[in-house]
Write a protein that holds these residues in place. Sequence first.
Motif, PDB file in Angstrom:
ATOM      1  N   LEU A  39     -34.710  -9.311 -19.899  1.00  0.00           N
ATOM      2  CA  LEU A  39     -34.258 -10.560 -20.523  1.00  0.00           C
ATOM      3  C   LEU A  39     -33.722 -10.318 -21.934  1.00  0.00           C
ATOM      4  N   LYS A  40     -32.861  -9.315 -22.051  1.00  0.00           N
ATOM      5  CA  LYS A  40     -32.371  -8.952 -23.373  1.00  0.00           C
ATOM      6  C   LYS A  40     -30.971  -8.364 -23.279  1.00  0.00           C
ATOM      7  N   ARG A  41     -30.076  -8.883 -24.093  1.00  0.00           N
ATOM      8  CA  ARG A  41     -28.711  -8.362 -24.136  1.00  0.00           C
ATOM      9  C   ARG A  41     -28.705  -6.879 -24.518  1.00  0.00           C
ATOM     10  N   GLY A  42     -27.767  -6.151 -23.951  1.00  0.00           N
ATOM     11  CA  GLY A  42     -27.626  -4.739 -24.298  1.00  0.00           C
ATOM     12  C   GLY A  42     -28.439  -3.802 -23.440  1.00  0.00           C
ATOM     13  N   GLU A  43     -29.398  -4.332 -22.668  1.00  0.00           N
ATOM     14  CA  GLU A  43     -30.215  -3.486 -21.801  1.00  0.00           C
ATOM     15  C   GLU A  43     -29.538  -3.320 -20.438  1.00  0.00           C
ATOM     16  N   PRO A  44     -29.596  -2.114 -19.860  1.00  0.00           N
ATOM     17  CA  PRO A  44     -28.933  -1.887 -18.567  1.00  0.00           C
ATOM     18  C   PRO A  44     -29.371  -2.854 -17.469  1.00  0.00           C
ATOM     19  N   LEU A  45     -30.674  -3.168 -17.412  1.00  0.00           N
ATOM     20  CA  LEU A  45     -31.151  -4.037 -16.341  1.00  0.00           C
ATOM     21  C   LEU A  45     -30.667  -5.476 -16.495  1.00  0.00           C
ATOM     22  N   TYR A  46     -30.305  -5.867 -17.696  1.00  0.00           N
ATOM     23  CA  TYR A  46     -29.789  -7.222 -17.913  1.00  0.00           C
ATOM     24  C   TYR A  46     -28.460  -7.419 -17.185  1.00  0.00           C
ATOM     25  N   GLU A  47     -27.627  -6.382 -17.134  1.00  0.00           N
ATOM     26  CA  GLU A  47     -26.326  -6.476 -16.489  1.00  0.00           C
ATOM     27  C   GLU A  47     -26.280  -5.777 -15.135  1.00  0.00           C
ATOM     28  N   GLU A  48     -27.423  -5.293 -14.652  1.00  0.00           N
ATOM     29  CA  GLU A  48     -27.439  -4.469 -13.441  1.00  0.00           C
ATOM     30  C   GLU A  48     -26.868  -5.194 -12.224  1.00  0.00           C
ATOM     31  N   VAL A  49     -27.296  -6.417 -11.984  1.00  0.00           N
ATOM     32  CA  VAL A  49     -26.869  -7.112 -10.762  1.00  0.00           C
ATOM     33  C   VAL A  49     -25.388  -7.488 -10.806  1.00  0.00           C
ATOM     34  N   PRO A  50     -24.869  -8.090 -11.886  1.00  0.00           N
ATOM     35  CA  PRO A  50     -23.421  -8.330 -11.927  1.00  0.00           C
ATOM     36  C   PRO A  50     -22.607  -7.047 -11.780  1.00  0.00           C
ATOM     37  N   PHE A  51     -23.091  -5.952 -12.389  1.00  0.00           N
ATOM     38  CA  PHE A  51     -22.395  -4.671 -12.268  1.00  0.00           C
ATOM     39  C   PHE A  51     -22.397  -4.203 -10.823  1.00  0.00           C
ATOM     40  N   LEU A  52     -23.535  -4.336 -10.144  1.00  0.00           N
ATOM     41  CA  LEU A  52     -23.642  -3.940  -8.741  1.00  0.00           C
ATOM     42  C   LEU A  52     -22.648  -4.712  -7.889  1.00  0.00           C
ATOM     43  N   LEU A  53     -22.554  -6.025  -8.094  1.00  0.00           N
ATOM     44  CA  LEU A  53     -21.657  -6.845  -7.294  1.00  0.00           C
ATOM     45  C   LEU A  53     -20.195  -6.513  -7.583  1.00  0.00           C
ATOM     46  N   ARG A  54     -19.878  -6.267  -8.845  1.00  0.00           N
ATOM     47  CA  ARG A  54     -18.490  -5.922  -9.189  1.00  0.00           C
ATOM     48  C   ARG A  54     -18.098  -4.561  -8.622  1.00  0.00           C
ATOM     49  N   GLU A  55     -19.047  -3.642  -8.615  1.00  0.00           N
ATOM     50  CA  GLU A  55     -18.759  -2.285  -8.147  1.00  0.00           C
ATOM     51  C   GLU A  55     -18.580  -2.230  -6.644  1.00  0.00           C
ATOM     52  N   LYS A  56     -19.397  -2.977  -5.913  1.00  0.00           N
ATOM     53  CA  LYS A  56     -19.443  -2.839  -4.468  1.00  0.00           C
ATOM     54  C   LYS A  56     -18.581  -3.856  -3.718  1.00  0.00           C
ATOM     55  N   LEU A  57     -18.216  -4.973  -4.365  1.00  0.00           N
ATOM     56  CA  LEU A  57     -17.613  -6.082  -3.626  1.00  0.00           C
ATOM     57  C   LEU A  57     -16.298  -6.542  -4.244  1.00  0.00           C
ATOM     58  N   ARG A  58     -15.399  -6.996  -3.399  1.00  0.00           N
ATOM     59  CA  ARG A  58     -14.089  -7.421  -3.869  1.00  0.00           C
ATOM     60  C   ARG A  58     -14.104  -8.844  -4.440  1.00  0.00           C
ATOM     61  N   GLU A  59     -15.020  -9.660  -3.994  1.00  0.00           N
ATOM     62  CA  GLU A  59     -15.111 -11.040  -4.475  1.00  0.00           C
ATOM     63  C   GLU A  59     -16.520 -11.294  -5.033  1.00  0.00           C
ATOM     64  N   PRO A  60     -16.858 -10.661  -6.139  1.00  0.00           N
ATOM     65  CA  PRO A  60     -18.236 -10.752  -6.642  1.00  0.00           C
ATOM     66  C   PRO A  60     -18.695 -12.176  -6.948  1.00  0.00           C
ATOM     67  N   ARG A  61     -17.780 -13.059  -7.356  1.00  0.00           N
ATOM     68  CA  ARG A  61     -18.188 -14.427  -7.685  1.00  0.00           C
ATOM     69  C   ARG A  61     -18.748 -15.162  -6.469  1.00  0.00           C
ATOM     70  N   VAL A  62     -18.137 -14.941  -5.318  1.00  0.00           N
ATOM     71  CA  VAL A  62     -18.613 -15.607  -4.105  1.00  0.00           C
ATOM     72  C   VAL A  62     -19.995 -15.083  -3.729  1.00  0.00           C
ATOM     73  N   TYR A  63     -20.151 -13.767  -3.762  1.00  0.00           N
ATOM     74  CA  TYR A  63     -21.448 -13.177  -3.430  1.00  0.00           C
ATOM     75  C   TYR A  63     -22.515 -13.601  -4.440  1.00  0.00           C
ATOM     76  N   TYR A  64     -22.128 -13.684  -5.693  1.00  0.00           N
ATOM     77  CA  TYR A  64     -23.051 -14.153  -6.736  1.00  0.00           C
ATOM     78  C   TYR A  64     -23.540 -15.555  -6.392  1.00  0.00           C
ATOM     79  N   ALA A  65     -22.615 -16.434  -6.002  1.00  0.00           N
ATOM     80  CA  ALA A  65     -22.985 -17.817  -5.677  1.00  0.00           C
ATOM     81  C   ALA A  65     -23.931 -17.876  -4.487  1.00  0.00           C
TER      82      ALA A  65
END
Length: 469
Positions: A226-252
Amino acid sequence: VFQGKCAMEFIDRQAEIAIVHDHLTRRGSSLFVLYGRRRIGKTALLEHVLNAFPSAAYHVATRSTITDELARLSQSVAQAWGMALLEAQPLSSTEALMALLSEVRDPAVLVLDEFPWLVESDPTLPGLLQAAWDKAIQHSKLKLVVCGSSVSMMEQILFSSRSPLYGRRTGQLRLGPLPVRELSQVFPWSPLEVIELAALFGGVPGYLRHLDPSIGLIENLTRFVLKRGEPLYEEVPFLLREKLREPRVYYAILATIAGGARKFGEISSKVGLDRANLTRYIGTLNELGLVEREVPVMEHMPDKSRKGLYRIIDPFVATWFTLVAPLRDAIERGIVDALFNAEVYPRVTRLLPMAAEDVIRELLREGDLEATPSFDPVFVGRHWSPTAEFDTVLLNATRDQALIAEVKWTNQPVSFRTLDDLRRRVTNEPAFAEIKCSFCLVSRAGFVDERELTSDEHIVDISALTWNP
């Protein structure tokens, strides 16, 4: 330990190390497949094993052009195998790579990491490798290791009967999460705390390495998630962007499931996707190991069941969407600490009971709790019907023996009346009418009373649990 966080060594990976090492030391050639989800520790495992093979060549694909991939691969091979000419004149085509590998006569090791990305760069690679393998490589001393984190793509490229490489592999290993009990080797906490750690983060080394064993679970959450700048804070959005073409839909979709929508129609309505599109998106999330369709464990034909509910099966992804996603504005503004009592802690206490149930099921299956079933559990899961719901059911292969457990994950001790109630509810549930049942009560905080247990009853006090080193 580095920067106050834990260095994940090869905890409980001795069996996996032995498997890979065995295949690399056998006589003749080999085509070994190592795969598993992102952050599970595949590259670290290979690097550890390859310490015994100083001349091994290692190439990591990066989704670049095939020209760039071959240039970098040429450098790796040239340096590892002592081929100065190759360093001066890099391979110009995939056909040239196959010709090089076909000429290997001495023992050699080549690792192709992120193999699916290499195939993306040149889709002809599987067919060319198959032809080279059949003609020459299989008769050589070359040890070829292909590795990847896209489980579905690895299975499609190497295991599918439609793939050119089908039947060519000489061994394979799917690397899974670390067992719950083994986490205590790095986190010197009580079993209760280790179970809650596993409930929120799973046994994924790539997540756990960012945590600090010298502080508690809640402080790890606030410091490293729960802190900006930490890898785990951005881990899930990064995972979705890396693996998926439409990350916003999968996020939803993931946010909707984490918010409590578990039926297909409800998810479809809230996300705004029709049946065909939602089926496709959920199928992709299932292939990534993020979402599964859960059906009652007593269903004999789960694929045809109409009782399916969707859930996030990656513990950390579920934690992220429960804690981080709803509080991102506060985290970005740096005020999440002020909301700890009102927002963060209540969310953790609501998440832990169901998340802990998954861990308890694993521990019961593996025999790591006192209530070890008298049979080999084959089917494990939840059961629900219009008349009853049970947290944990373990069944034998013939479905005529069952252990049914009730998990109470609260700060309050539990009465044995809960065990009596469990027996009554199981007895009244038609699905268990022809099954020999035993009963188990698992309590996070112990029990307020006691009585002599019958031969088919078990209790587990997690607060008093000890694990021998």
